[in-house]
Design a protein around this motif. Structure first.
Motif, PDB file in Angstrom:
ATOM      1  N   ASN A  95      -8.593   2.372  -6.124  1.00  9.49           N
ATOM      2  CA  ASN A  95      -9.996   2.330  -6.522  1.00  9.49           C
ATOM      3  C   ASN A  95     -10.905   2.693  -5.348  1.00  9.49           C
ATOM      4  O   ASN A  95     -10.438   2.941  -4.230  1.00  9.49           O
ATOM      5  N   ASP A  96     -12.199   2.726  -5.596  1.00 13.83           N
ATOM      6  CA  ASP A  96     -13.127   3.208  -4.565  1.00 13.83           C
ATOM      7  C   ASP A  96     -13.303   2.213  -3.430  1.00 13.83           C
ATOM      8  O   ASP A  96     -13.969   2.509  -2.430  1.00 13.83           O
ATOM      9  N   LEU A  97     -12.700   1.012  -3.557  1.00 15.67           N
ATOM     10  CA  LEU A  97     -12.723   0.041  -2.456  1.00 15.67           C
ATOM     11  C   LEU A  97     -11.400   0.015  -1.692  1.00 15.67           C
ATOM     12  O   LEU A  97     -11.219  -0.798  -0.780  1.00 15.67           O
ATOM     13  N   GLY A  98     -10.477   0.873  -2.113  1.00 18.22           N
ATOM     14  CA  GLY A  98      -9.201   0.977  -1.414  1.00 18.22           C
ATOM     15  C   GLY A  98      -8.101   0.073  -1.918  1.00 18.22           C
ATOM     16  O   GLY A  98      -7.039  -0.022  -1.291  1.00 18.22           O
ATOM     17  N   TYR A  99      -8.315  -0.582  -3.061  1.00 11.51           N
ATOM     18  CA  TYR A  99      -7.274  -1.447  -3.608  1.00 11.51           C
ATOM     19  C   TYR A  99      -6.229  -0.596  -4.327  1.00 11.51           C
ATOM     20  O   TYR A  99      -6.576   0.380  -5.005  1.00 11.51           O
ATOM     21  N   GLN A 104      -3.737  -3.712  -8.045  1.00 15.88           N
ATOM     22  CA  GLN A 104      -4.898  -3.567  -7.155  1.00 15.88           C
ATOM     23  C   GLN A 104      -4.827  -4.525  -5.958  1.00 15.88           C
ATOM     24  O   GLN A 104      -5.683  -5.392  -5.770  1.00 15.88           O
ATOM     25  N   GLY A 106      -5.011  -5.430  -1.959  1.00 18.09           N
ATOM     26  CA  GLY A 106      -5.642  -5.024  -0.714  1.00 18.09           C
ATOM     27  C   GLY A 106      -4.617  -4.996   0.408  1.00 18.09           C
ATOM     28  O   GLY A 106      -3.589  -5.678   0.358  1.00 18.09           O
ATOM     29  N   ASP A 191     -16.266 -10.651  -7.795  1.00 18.24           N
ATOM     30  CA  ASP A 191     -15.880  -9.539  -6.925  1.00 18.24           C
ATOM     31  C   ASP A 191     -16.951  -8.454  -6.923  1.00 18.24           C
ATOM     32  O   ASP A 191     -18.037  -8.619  -7.509  1.00 18.24           O
ATOM     33  N   ALA A 192     -16.671  -7.330  -6.264  1.00 15.16           N
ATOM     34  CA  ALA A 192     -17.661  -6.262  -6.110  1.00 15.16           C
ATOM     35  C   ALA A 192     -18.077  -5.643  -7.433  1.00 15.16           C
ATOM     36  O   ALA A 192     -19.125  -4.993  -7.520  1.00 15.16           O
ATOM     37  N   TYR A 193     -17.273  -5.832  -8.459  1.00 16.14           N
ATOM     38  CA  TYR A 193     -17.586  -5.281  -9.780  1.00 16.14           C
ATOM     39  C   TYR A 193     -18.212  -6.318 -10.706  1.00 16.14           C
ATOM     40  O   TYR A 193     -18.419  -6.057 -11.890  1.00 16.14           O
TER      41      TYR A 193
END
Length: 222
Positions: A95-99, A104, A106, A191-193
């Motif tokens: 994903n766009d956060l690198g997961y 997903q 990290g 989370d960020a989403y």
């Protein structure tokens, strides 16, 4: 001439066939000697592997129909439902956060599980499955006292279950889940989403996660 030669071979052959048939008549099989009584012959497809159609609204508020293998409330059902929410079950996505991957992960969480090569991890589905189980085992060990204390209680209208706790720990980490439970929902990390602990607690409640054994030192090893 050819006709005479043919008759010379065909006629005796036909006579032989007639004699064999007369001397050795076909034996009739008595089917009463055969039975399936006592044999396990239940091959009915259960609900656990039937295809179930659902109409579900996703986080981006688009409603659509989709078909997926219905695995019930088993560990596999838990694992695949969580994977679908994380990545739609895609092993090879970032994903766009690198997961990374199906669940997903990290990079820092992978290091805790003994995985130091994210690129290899991304293209090795077997390692991703082992990482998911190892991470769940580790989280279950960290949260073992909270599971014992809070399972069955209600927090903001949500019945707390072990699977809900483990799913929330996958989303936010076990430390954040401890804070959520011990504050009775006042601390509700997102989370960020914008996906919150409480939403995972509710969405993944009631699965049988007894297959996951608490293990402080769980690692993802091929």
């Amino acid at each position: 001439m050819l006709k005479k030669i043919t008759n010379y071979f065909v006629i005796p052959f036909a006579i032989c066939v007639i004699l064999v048939t007369a001397l050795f008549p076909e034996k009739t099989v008595d089917m009463t000697n055969f039975s399936t009584e006592g044999l396990e012959l239940n091959y009915t497809v259960s609900e656990d592997i039937a295809l179930l159609a659902t109409n579900e609204t996703m986080d981006h508020n688009i409603s659509y129909d989709r078909y997926f293998p219905y695995l019930g409330k088993s560990y596999l059902g838990f694992r695949e439902a969580l994977a679908f929410k994380e990545s739609q079950g895609n092993y090879f996505t970032v994903n766009d956060l690198g997961y990374l991957g199906k669940y997903q992960f990290g990079a820092e969480t992978l290091k805790l599980l003994g995985v130091y090569n994210p690129q290899f991890f991304l293209y090795t589905p077997e390692l991703q499955e082992k990482a998911f189980l190892a991470n769940s085992e580790r989280n279950k060990w960290i949260l073992r006292k909270d599971i014992s204390r809070f399972v069955g209680k209600e927090i903001h209208g949500i019945t707390v279950t072990e699977s809900g706790i483990l799913a929330a720990a996958h989303l936010a980490g076990p430390g954040s889940v401890k804070k959520f439970l011990r504050s009775f929902g006042e601390y509700n990390f997102s989370d960020a989403y914008g996906t919150s602990i409480s939403s995972y607690m509710k969405r993944f409640s009631g699965y049988d996660t007894s297959f996951i054994k608490p293990n402080q030192k769980a690692k993802a090893n091929l």
